[in-house]
Design an enzyme around this catalytic site. Sequence first.
Site, PDB file in Angstrom:
ATOM      1  CB  SER A 242      -1.368  -0.073   1.281  1.00 28.09           C
ATOM      2  OG  SER A 242      -0.678   0.403   2.245  1.00 28.09           O
ATOM      3  CE  LYS A 243      -2.819   5.894  -2.347  1.00 28.32           C
ATOM      4  NZ  LYS A 243      -2.855   6.936  -3.006  1.00 28.32           N
TER       5      LYS A 243
END
Length: 490
Positions: A242-243
Amino acid sequence: MVITRIAPSPTGSLHIGTLRTALFSYAWAKKNKGKFLLRIEDTDQSRLVPGTEEEIEEMLKIYGLDYDEKSKQTERKDIYKKYAEELIQLGQAYYCFASKEEIQEAREIAERSGEQFRFRSPYRDFDLDKAKEKIESGEPFVIRLKVAEGEEFEFEDLLQGKMHFKSEEVDDTVLLKSDGLPTYHLAVVIDDHLMGITHVMRGVDWVPSIPKHVLIHRAFNWEMPKYLHLPLVLDPEGGKLSKRKGTVAAKDFLIQGYLPEAILNFLMLLGWSSPIKHEFGEKEREIFSLEEFIELFELKDLNKSSAVFNREKLLWFSHQYMMNFSIDELHKRYGEWHAKYSEEKELRLKIAEKGEKYLKEVLELVHDRIKLLSEIDELIKLFYFEPEKIKFSEFKQIKNLNVDQTSIILKSVVSELKEKSENLNDWPHEKWEKFMRNLAEKNELGAGKVFMILRLAITSSPATPPLYEIMTILGKSEILTRLSKYVDNI
Ligand code: GLU
């Protein structure tokens, strides 16, 4: 013919996991002399992010996954409407006028009695003529799938295996929304069918949608394509990639200076096991070009278990590819990267001033240290800018030397250089070494220290490519300029 597709929604940058799906889909199509299609799934208008459709196309191009055809769902709007109405005619779908409040109330009733909520609308068996009257009078409506009761289904995924489910578990799914656009579920089924998709590859996170897709296919009486739900890509620290934990957008990796072919190679091994095994316990082969991958790729070698996105390994791949570049290739790639992404405007001017031949000589010298194109700016600056004056005592490598010793060494080098011809290459490397060693001996210093003094004076850094090579590239007058600021006043 094998036809595969990648169906991203333009709701953000192309995710590296989607690029992996594209890679596998592309490889399977190309291996079978088939087609790989790009379909922009943009029916959820509220989530669109301007510019991302263009970015998706640009990324597929840069990463070398060229698609054969492109389509866009909002441009096919009328098709979905026609098919949704066909399902109504077939008795497989219905117009629904239930309000949000009604649906919410039904949900609360189900929750209170501890049941899983599956929406069954009061309009399931509503008279069709009456429904049409309502529509004509302007009442908002959606079209819903009329899920049959009491049926059991089986589905087989080529990778995840068999799955069973019951119709009671499936909502009367919305097929056409009140804005006239289809939902993802309807559009994906229609498009995969009309486009003749033979193999659907997508992330395993789409598995919960399978029952709906099975039922929509059945409602149309269409055969389903084959599905491969690919394993998740996990962050090394756990959880989905994830970011929040690092770069995930295909574009951001390019900005950071990774090579697209190195990234592709890394992605190949996230979910695929190469059939090439070495004997005698040797390490498995890891470097594959896209062509080799296509040649070797078989669906049976895809893995079911999740893959970990090891960023250090990615850096290793990048370094391997970088080292294999010829200087001309490296020069070209760096030039492209620098023009597109670098913020070092002054360096750009300096590079232009000194010319491309000079840049190639510099690149040759730093080549084996480069892991990312973005590191080059920093590595080559010393060849373009005179470094700030440093304090020798701050460097632990020579901190025990006194000012006089440093000064004597630098003065000797300066006077020696002044006698030499303009081109330092005319003075063979060995002769230069010898001079430096004599200097060390005369001043009762280690040769390493003498080299370090000179290295620091010329570059201001204790770790650089070989000193003599740096000096030959910089040339005599530049070195004298750099040293003179220490000789007069150390
Ligand atoms: N539009 C979906 C996405 O954004 C595609 C899912 C599929 O491949 O069916 O990932």
